[in-house]
Design an enzyme around this catalytic site. Structure first.
Site, mmCIF file in Angstrom:
data_model
loop_
_atom_site.group_PDB
_atom_site.id
_atom_site.type_symbol
_atom_site.label_atom_id
_atom_site.label_comp_id
_atom_site.label_asym_id
_atom_site.label_seq_id
_atom_site.Cartn_x
_atom_site.Cartn_y
_atom_site.Cartn_z
ATOM 1 C CE LYS A 207 43.266 64.530 38.367
ATOM 2 N NZ LYS A 207 44.195 65.536 38.907
ATOM 3 C CE LYS A 260 45.541 61.362 39.492
ATOM 4 N NZ LYS A 260 45.874 62.725 39.758
HETATM 5 C C1 PBG Z 1 46.057 67.566 41.335
HETATM 6 C C2 PBG Z 1 46.248 66.106 41.439
HETATM 7 C C3 PBG Z 1 45.491 65.139 42.139
HETATM 8 C C4 PBG Z 1 46.176 63.939 42.037
HETATM 9 C C5 PBG Z 1 47.288 64.178 41.242
HETATM 10 N N1 PBG Z 1 47.308 65.509 40.866
HETATM 11 C C6 PBG Z 1 44.280 65.283 42.979
HETATM 12 C C7 PBG Z 1 43.017 65.721 42.405
HETATM 13 O O1 PBG Z 1 42.843 65.864 41.198
HETATM 14 O O2 PBG Z 1 42.137 65.958 43.223
HETATM 15 C C8 PBG Z 1 45.777 62.637 42.681
HETATM 16 C C9 PBG Z 1 46.889 61.672 42.943
HETATM 17 C C10 PBG Z 1 46.562 60.577 43.890
HETATM 18 O O3 PBG Z 1 45.406 60.407 44.341
HETATM 19 O O4 PBG Z 1 47.489 59.824 44.208
HETATM 20 N N2 PBG Z 1 44.994 68.003 40.601
#
Ligand code: PBG
Length: 336
Positions: A207, A260
């Protein structure tokens, strides 16, 4: 008048265009397909509202109140969707993310309601603390002279408690998105100790700290109040590190690994799938959604064609599962 070019002296033997001459032949030789079965629909449930609230930066996406979330999930199932990914917005936030692991927290209640109405729907819960922390970081944070330190090991027990509480409510899959080191192992041990050996872990393994999460933070009300997430989410320049992250999560017993965002990280998706051959998910994140929606609303792009092309790119790059805010539209498009 220029003369048309003369035909080649030697006739062309190989003509790739033969296989492109009509839709029927094209569909016979098509290598990749998107199926409704591959899709995961993210849903937001909020403790603070009594009617759906549209998310301004994500046209077509809503925060749902607890009282209708089961109906929304049931409708998705009726449209052919087989799994949802649930995010919660609590009424109160604090410094220990208490709402994340409360027995009667918003996600826990939503999961119970959904599972009662639509037991066959695969319910995935996002395991993170950011929506529940007053400061909006994904773990316990210390603030020193304007600098934020997000504490790794201290956050693990809260994440593990959160995952167990989701499993106890009936979640089939828990999906840690916090990017703390060692969270998959901590969650696996806690789940097993609590008797949830069957609960699946889908880890957000690679991520990246991404600008493409902007609209999501409106939807989930989870923007960090100070600082950013770069000390725990990955640097977008690093592909080899992404492979190490995935390897670690596999050692820690992740069942499904996720990359992601999606579109700007297709190379990572490809490398992860090639190297590990794991069930691999991709998250087509909020910013990817917002930019195409905005262009489509201006008449600059054809939404359906663009979205399907993007979905095919995920499948081609190796995704087995795709989390996307377009899941319902795609299910509808695939029926025609
Ligand atoms: C929580 C999380 C996030 C997303 C999914 N889980 C945001 C982040 O890490 O700031 C992003 C999902 C999206 O942008 O559609 N940590």
């Amino acid at each position: 008048m220029p003369r048309p070019p003369s035909p080649p002296k030697h006739p062309l033997l190989k003509r790739p265009r033969r296989l492109r001459s009509g839709e029927a032949i094209r569909s016979l030789v098509r290598e990749t397909a998107v199926r409704t079965d591959d899709l995961i629909l993210p849903l937001f449930v909020s403790e603070k509202i009594t009617a759906p609230v549209p998310v301004a930066s994500m046209p077509g996406v809503f925060q749902h109140p607890l009282k209708t979330i089961a109906a929304v999930a049931a409708e998705a199932a009726a449209a052919g969707i087989r799994s949802i990914l649930l995010f919660g917005i609590p009424a109160k936030k604090d410094e220990r993310a208490t709402g994340a692991y409360a027995k009667n927290g918003i996600v826990q209640r939503a999961v119970r309601a959904i599972k009662k109405t639509t037991p066959a729907l695969v319910v995935i819960t996002d395991v993170c603390l950011c929506e529940y922390m007053s400061h909006g970081h994904c773990g316990i944070a210390h603030f020193e002279e304007g600098h934020v330190r997000v504490l790794n090991d201290e956050s693990l027990s809260l994440l593990a408690k959160t995952a167990v509480s989701h499993a106890a409510a009936g979640a089939d899959v828990v999906a840690p998105s916090d990017m703390m080191d060692g969270r998959v192992a901590a969650i696996r041990h806690a789940l097993d100790d609590a008797g949830f050996q069957e609960t699946i872990i889908m880890s957000y393994a690679a991520k990246f700290a991404s600008a493409f999460y902007g609209p999501f933070r409106d939807a989930a009300e989870s923007a960090p109040q100070a600082g950013d997430r770069k000390s725990y989410q990955m640097d977008g320049a690093n592909a080899l590190e992404a492979l190490r992250e995935v390897a670690l999560d596999m050692e820690e017993s992740a069942d499904i690994v996720m990359v992601k965002p999606g579109l700007p990280y297709l190379d990572i998706l490809w490398r992860v799938k090639e190297k590990f051959g794991m069930p691999t998910a991709v998250y087509n994140v909020s910013g990817e959604y917002a930019m195409i929606k905005a262009a489509a609303q201006n008449g600059w792009l054809n939404e359906r064609d663009t979205v399907m092309e993007m979905m095919i790119s995920f499948k081609r790059a190796g995704a087995d599962l795709i989390a996307t805010y377009w899941a319902l539209d795609i299910a509808r498009w695939l029926k025609k």
